[in-house]
Motif scaffolding. Structure first.
Motif, PDB file in Angstrom:
ATOM      1  N   PHE A  61       0.836  -1.196   0.000  1.00  0.00           N
ATOM      2  CA  PHE A  61       0.000   0.000   0.000  1.00  0.00           C
ATOM      3  C   PHE A  61       0.878   1.256   0.000  1.00  0.00           C
ATOM      4  O   PHE A  61       0.654   2.188  -0.774  1.00  0.00           O
ATOM      5  CB  PHE A  61      -0.916  -0.035   1.234  1.00  0.00           C
ATOM      6  N   GLU A  62       1.893   1.260   0.853  1.00  0.00           N
ATOM      7  CA  GLU A  62       2.824   2.387   0.933  1.00  0.00           C
ATOM      8  C   GLU A  62       3.564   2.585  -0.391  1.00  0.00           C
ATOM      9  O   GLU A  62       3.657   3.702  -0.897  1.00  0.00           O
ATOM     10  CB  GLU A  62       3.821   2.150   2.063  1.00  0.00           C
ATOM     11  N   ARG A  63       4.074   1.500  -0.971  1.00  0.00           N
ATOM     12  CA  ARG A  63       4.795   1.608  -2.247  1.00  0.00           C
ATOM     13  C   ARG A  63       3.897   2.163  -3.348  1.00  0.00           C
ATOM     14  O   ARG A  63       4.318   3.010  -4.140  1.00  0.00           O
ATOM     15  CB  ARG A  63       5.355   0.252  -2.672  1.00  0.00           C
ATOM     16  N   LEU A  64       2.654   1.695  -3.411  1.00  0.00           N
ATOM     17  CA  LEU A  64       1.730   2.194  -4.428  1.00  0.00           C
ATOM     18  C   LEU A  64       1.444   3.686  -4.233  1.00  0.00           C
ATOM     19  O   LEU A  64       1.305   4.433  -5.209  1.00  0.00           O
ATOM     20  CB  LEU A  64       0.427   1.384  -4.415  1.00  0.00           C
ATOM     21  N   TRP A  65       1.369   4.125  -2.993  1.00  0.00           N
ATOM     22  CA  TRP A  65       1.161   5.546  -2.728  1.00  0.00           C
ATOM     23  C   TRP A  65       2.354   6.359  -3.237  1.00  0.00           C
ATOM     24  O   TRP A  65       2.185   7.398  -3.887  1.00  0.00           O
ATOM     25  CB  TRP A  65       0.915   5.803  -1.242  1.00  0.00           C
ATOM     26  N   VAL A  66       3.559   5.886  -2.952  1.00  0.00           N
ATOM     27  CA  VAL A  66       4.760   6.601  -3.397  1.00  0.00           C
ATOM     28  C   VAL A  66       4.840   6.610  -4.923  1.00  0.00           C
ATOM     29  O   VAL A  66       5.216   7.614  -5.532  1.00  0.00           O
ATOM     30  CB  VAL A  66       6.031   6.009  -2.744  1.00  0.00           C
ATOM     31  N   VAL A  67       4.455   5.523  -5.573  1.00  0.00           N
ATOM     32  CA  VAL A  67       4.422   5.492  -7.043  1.00  0.00           C
ATOM     33  C   VAL A  67       3.443   6.542  -7.567  1.00  0.00           C
ATOM     34  O   VAL A  67       3.729   7.247  -8.538  1.00  0.00           O
ATOM     35  CB  VAL A  67       4.069   4.079  -7.564  1.00  0.00           C
ATOM     36  N   SER A  68       2.285   6.688  -6.912  1.00  0.00           N
ATOM     37  CA  SER A  68       1.321   7.702  -7.360  1.00  0.00           C
ATOM     38  C   SER A  68       1.912   9.105  -7.218  1.00  0.00           C
ATOM     39  O   SER A  68       1.683   9.969  -8.068  1.00  0.00           O
ATOM     40  CB  SER A  68      -0.004   7.583  -6.606  1.00  0.00           C
ATOM     41  N   LEU A  69       2.711   9.323  -6.174  1.00  0.00           N
ATOM     42  CA  LEU A  69       3.374  10.619  -6.007  1.00  0.00           C
ATOM     43  C   LEU A  69       4.458  10.807  -7.071  1.00  0.00           C
ATOM     44  O   LEU A  69       4.639  11.923  -7.583  1.00  0.00           O
ATOM     45  CB  LEU A  69       3.980  10.738  -4.607  1.00  0.00           C
ATOM     46  N   ALA A  70       5.164   9.725  -7.414  1.00  0.00           N
ATOM     47  CA  ALA A  70       6.180   9.811  -8.465  1.00  0.00           C
ATOM     48  C   ALA A  70       5.550  10.221  -9.794  1.00  0.00           C
ATOM     49  O   ALA A  70       6.140  10.998 -10.558  1.00  0.00           O
ATOM     50  CB  ALA A  70       6.912   8.478  -8.607  1.00  0.00           C
ATOM     51  N   LEU A  71       4.363   9.735 -10.065  1.00  0.00           N
ATOM     52  CA  LEU A  71       3.659  10.142 -11.282  1.00  0.00           C
ATOM     53  C   LEU A  71       3.349  11.641 -11.258  1.00  0.00           C
ATOM     54  O   LEU A  71       3.391  12.314 -12.292  1.00  0.00           O
ATOM     55  CB  LEU A  71       2.377   9.333 -11.463  1.00  0.00           C
TER      56      LEU A  71
END
Length: 138
Positions: free
Chosen positions: A16-26
């Protein structure tokens, strides 16, 4: 349905945390954010998973918790017990211009209701605080 406790729940939480950070990277790629620091060192990283900086310099601290066991929601008391509100308070006191985001797939109804009330209040912010956050004996 709640996550099973133990290693499996930890893995789901990390995902969940990794997916959140990926969304921020986008958002960095799209130009809405300028930087992301994932698990920064020192005070900046205490009690948060990442810090996102907008192109105007605004910092937003993010704390991620996938859910609150089998409760289906978070209460203010549970946020205090889990250190979320303490961490938010420390960050906001250190830099009143920053923001703090609590990221979860389960909500915090009391905070949502309070935020909606604050947004629709036609009074001065200090009046809102004094009228809504004072305890008076019945």
């Amino acid at each position: 349905m709640s996550l099973p406790s133990g290693g499996r729940a930890d893995k789901f939480g990390n995902r969940f945390e990794r997916l959140w950070v990926v969304s921020l990277a986008l958002e960095v790629i799209e130009g809405r954010l300028s930087t992301i620091k994932w698990e920064p060192l020192g005070f900046e990283g205490e009690g948060v998973e990442c810090v996102a900086t907008h192109t105007d310099g605004l910092k937003i601290y993010h704390q991620c918790k996938i859910q609150n066991g089998n409760h289906g929601k978070w209460s203010v008391a549970e946020l205090w017990a889990n250190g979320v509100l303490h961490n938010a308070k420390e960050k906001l006191e250190a830099d009143p211009r920053c923001k703090f985001g609590f990221i979860s797939n389960t909500g915090v109804p009391e905070l949502r209701d309070m935020a909606n009330h604050a947004r629709t209040c036609d009074r001065d912010p200090s009046d809102f605080i004094s009228l809504c956050f004072t305890s008076k004996p019945i």
